[in-house]
Scaffold this motif. Sequence first.
Motif, mmCIF file in Angstrom:
data_model
loop_
_atom_site.group_PDB
_atom_site.id
_atom_site.type_symbol
_atom_site.label_atom_id
_atom_site.label_comp_id
_atom_site.label_asym_id
_atom_site.label_seq_id
_atom_site.Cartn_x
_atom_site.Cartn_y
_atom_site.Cartn_z
ATOM 1 N N GLY A 13 18.757 68.097 51.322
ATOM 2 C CA GLY A 13 18.195 67.424 50.421
ATOM 3 C C GLY A 13 16.867 66.774 50.949
ATOM 4 N N ALA A 14 17.074 66.019 51.926
ATOM 5 C CA ALA A 14 15.741 65.681 52.557
ATOM 6 C C ALA A 14 14.502 66.319 52.548
ATOM 7 N N CYS A 15 14.879 67.698 52.979
ATOM 8 C CA CYS A 15 13.591 68.585 53.342
ATOM 9 C C CYS A 15 13.144 68.998 51.877
ATOM 10 N N LEU A 16 14.014 69.095 50.845
ATOM 11 C CA LEU A 16 13.626 69.596 49.682
ATOM 12 C C LEU A 16 12.955 68.415 48.906
ATOM 13 N N GLY A 17 13.503 67.080 49.088
ATOM 14 C CA GLY A 17 12.851 66.061 48.681
ATOM 15 C C GLY A 17 11.241 66.008 48.941
ATOM 16 N N SER A 18 11.198 66.338 50.243
ATOM 17 C CA SER A 18 9.900 66.501 50.648
ATOM 18 C C SER A 18 8.801 67.476 50.088
ATOM 19 N N PHE A 19 9.453 68.647 49.760
ATOM 20 C CA PHE A 19 9.007 69.536 48.839
ATOM 21 C C PHE A 19 8.557 68.978 47.290
ATOM 22 N N LEU A 20 9.700 68.325 46.691
ATOM 23 C CA LEU A 20 9.512 67.809 45.616
ATOM 24 C C LEU A 20 8.288 66.809 45.332
ATOM 25 N N ASN A 21 8.378 66.120 46.330
ATOM 26 C CA ASN A 21 7.058 65.249 46.509
ATOM 27 C C ASN A 21 5.633 65.902 46.335
ATOM 28 N N VAL A 22 5.627 67.117 46.984
ATOM 29 C CA VAL A 22 4.546 67.987 46.987
ATOM 30 C C VAL A 22 4.306 68.382 45.542
ATOM 31 N N HIS A 44 -7.638 63.901 55.026
ATOM 32 C CA HIS A 44 -7.406 65.396 54.799
ATOM 33 C C HIS A 44 -7.163 66.014 56.246
ATOM 34 N N ARG A 45 -6.551 65.163 57.193
ATOM 35 C CA ARG A 45 -6.078 65.896 58.524
ATOM 36 C C ARG A 45 -4.755 66.389 58.184
ATOM 37 N N ARG A 46 -4.669 67.609 58.591
ATOM 38 C CA ARG A 46 -3.479 68.470 58.662
ATOM 39 C C ARG A 46 -2.061 67.593 59.343
ATOM 40 N N LEU A 47 -1.019 67.424 58.883
ATOM 41 C CA LEU A 47 0.157 66.867 59.606
ATOM 42 C C LEU A 47 0.813 67.672 60.554
ATOM 43 N N SER A 48 1.123 67.297 61.657
ATOM 44 C CA SER A 48 1.652 68.227 62.739
ATOM 45 C C SER A 48 3.261 68.238 62.419
ATOM 46 N N ALA A 49 3.829 69.107 62.884
ATOM 47 C CA ALA A 49 5.314 69.288 62.498
ATOM 48 C C ALA A 49 5.934 68.103 62.714
ATOM 49 N N SER A 50 5.575 67.411 63.821
ATOM 50 C CA SER A 50 6.690 66.248 64.167
ATOM 51 C C SER A 50 6.084 65.035 63.245
ATOM 52 N N ASP A 51 4.962 65.140 62.441
ATOM 53 C CA ASP A 51 4.878 63.962 61.405
ATOM 54 C C ASP A 51 5.203 64.430 60.035
ATOM 55 N N ASN A 52 5.932 65.364 59.975
ATOM 56 C CA ASN A 52 6.232 66.035 58.857
ATOM 57 C C ASN A 52 7.779 66.314 58.652
ATOM 58 N N ILE A 53 8.480 65.355 59.165
ATOM 59 C CA ILE A 53 9.831 65.574 59.376
ATOM 60 C C ILE A 53 10.160 64.361 58.186
ATOM 61 N N PRO A 54 10.988 64.819 57.331
ATOM 62 C CA PRO A 54 11.424 63.926 56.124
ATOM 63 C C PRO A 54 12.132 62.806 56.442
ATOM 64 N N ILE A 55 11.925 61.657 55.840
ATOM 65 C CA ILE A 55 12.398 60.365 56.218
ATOM 66 C C ILE A 55 12.115 59.771 57.491
ATOM 67 N N ILE A 56 12.221 60.539 58.558
ATOM 68 C CA ILE A 56 12.308 60.189 59.901
ATOM 69 C C ILE A 56 10.793 59.760 60.103
ATOM 70 N N SER A 57 9.716 60.679 59.818
ATOM 71 C CA SER A 57 8.301 60.616 59.949
ATOM 72 C C SER A 57 7.723 59.490 59.420
ATOM 73 N N TYR A 58 8.093 59.050 58.323
ATOM 74 C CA TYR A 58 7.637 57.816 57.411
ATOM 75 C C TYR A 58 8.037 56.653 58.216
ATOM 76 N N LEU A 59 9.372 56.727 58.617
ATOM 77 C CA LEU A 59 9.879 55.379 59.390
ATOM 78 C C LEU A 59 8.951 55.326 60.721
ATOM 79 N N ARG A 60 8.900 56.454 61.380
ATOM 80 C CA ARG A 60 8.458 56.302 62.964
ATOM 81 C C ARG A 60 6.820 55.785 62.551
ATOM 82 N N LEU A 61 6.098 56.578 61.460
ATOM 83 C CA LEU A 61 4.680 56.000 61.482
ATOM 84 C C LEU A 61 4.355 54.509 60.564
ATOM 85 N N ARG A 62 5.661 54.160 60.347
ATOM 86 C CA ARG A 62 5.663 53.009 59.506
ATOM 87 C C ARG A 62 4.940 53.112 58.352
#
Length: 254
Positions: A13-22, A44-62
Motif C-alpha cells: 500500500g505504501a508503494c502504491l500510495g507513492s504512485f498514487l501521489n504521482v 528537478h534533480r532525479r531522486l535516487s532509489a534510497s530517497d524514493n522509499i515510501p514513508i521512510i524517505s520522507y521521515l529521513r529527509l525530514r
Amino acid sequence: MSYFWMLVFSAAGACLGSFLNVVADRLPQGKSIVSPPSHCESCHRRLSASDNIPIISYLRLRGRCRYCGAAIPQRIFWVEIGTAVLFALLFWKYGFSYHLPVMMTYGSILIVLTVTDLEHGILPNRIVYSAIAIAFAVALIAHFLRPGGLPDLKSAAIGGAIAFFFLFIPAIISRGMGWGDVKLAAFIGLATGFPLVLLALFLSIISGGLVAAVLLLLKIKGRKDAIPFGPFLSLGTLVALLWGNDILAWSGFA
Ligand SMILES: [Zn+2]
C-alpha cells in the motif's frame, strides 16, 4: 500468519500510495504518469532509489529535498501512510478473496480523487470514467460468478441510479455541487450497490456537513467558498465498503 500478510499488504500500500501521489500530481496537469521518473519539483534533480522509499524517505529527509532543501508536500507522506493503513485494513477484512483486488482498486481510485479534489477542485474525467467502467465490469462478473458480498448487476444498477440522481438534482439547482461529484456518485453507487449506497451517501453528507460547519464557525471558510465534496464521498464510501454491512446489521436496517 495474518499479521505477516497485513504487513506485506501495508508495504504494498505504501508503494502504491507513492504512485498514487504521482498520478494525483501529474494527471490534472495533463502530464505523463510514467515519465519522467520521480524528481524534486523545485530543483528537478532525479531522486535516487534510497530517497524514493515510501514513508521512510520522507521521515529521513525530514520532508525536504536532499539537494535544494525545498519542502516536499506533506500530502506525499499522508497518502503513503493512508494507502498503507487502508490496504492492511482491507486485507484484515477480506483476506485472500475476490474482494481484495477489487477493494484495493476502489480504495486507490478514491484516494487519488480525494487529493485532486482537495488540491485542484477537480475530479478528472479519465479517472472517474475508468472507475465507472471498472465497477460495472465487477458487477457483471459478480452477476455470473456470484462470489458473494460484491453487488450484482441489479444491486449495482439500483445503487448507481440512486446516488446519481441524489446528487444530480442539487447539481442542476445550485452551483455547490459539481458534475464531477455527480459522476463520482454514479461510481460509488455501482461499487457499493443497494442498500450500502444509502449508508455511503449518509456518511458523506454527515461528515461533509460537520466539517463545513466547523470551517464556517472557525471562519476558515466563508459562506461563498466552495468546500469540495469529493473527499467526503470517498470517505463515506470507504467506511461503507469496510464496515457497512456491520453498521447496517447493528442499526437494524438489514
Ligand atoms: Zn530539490
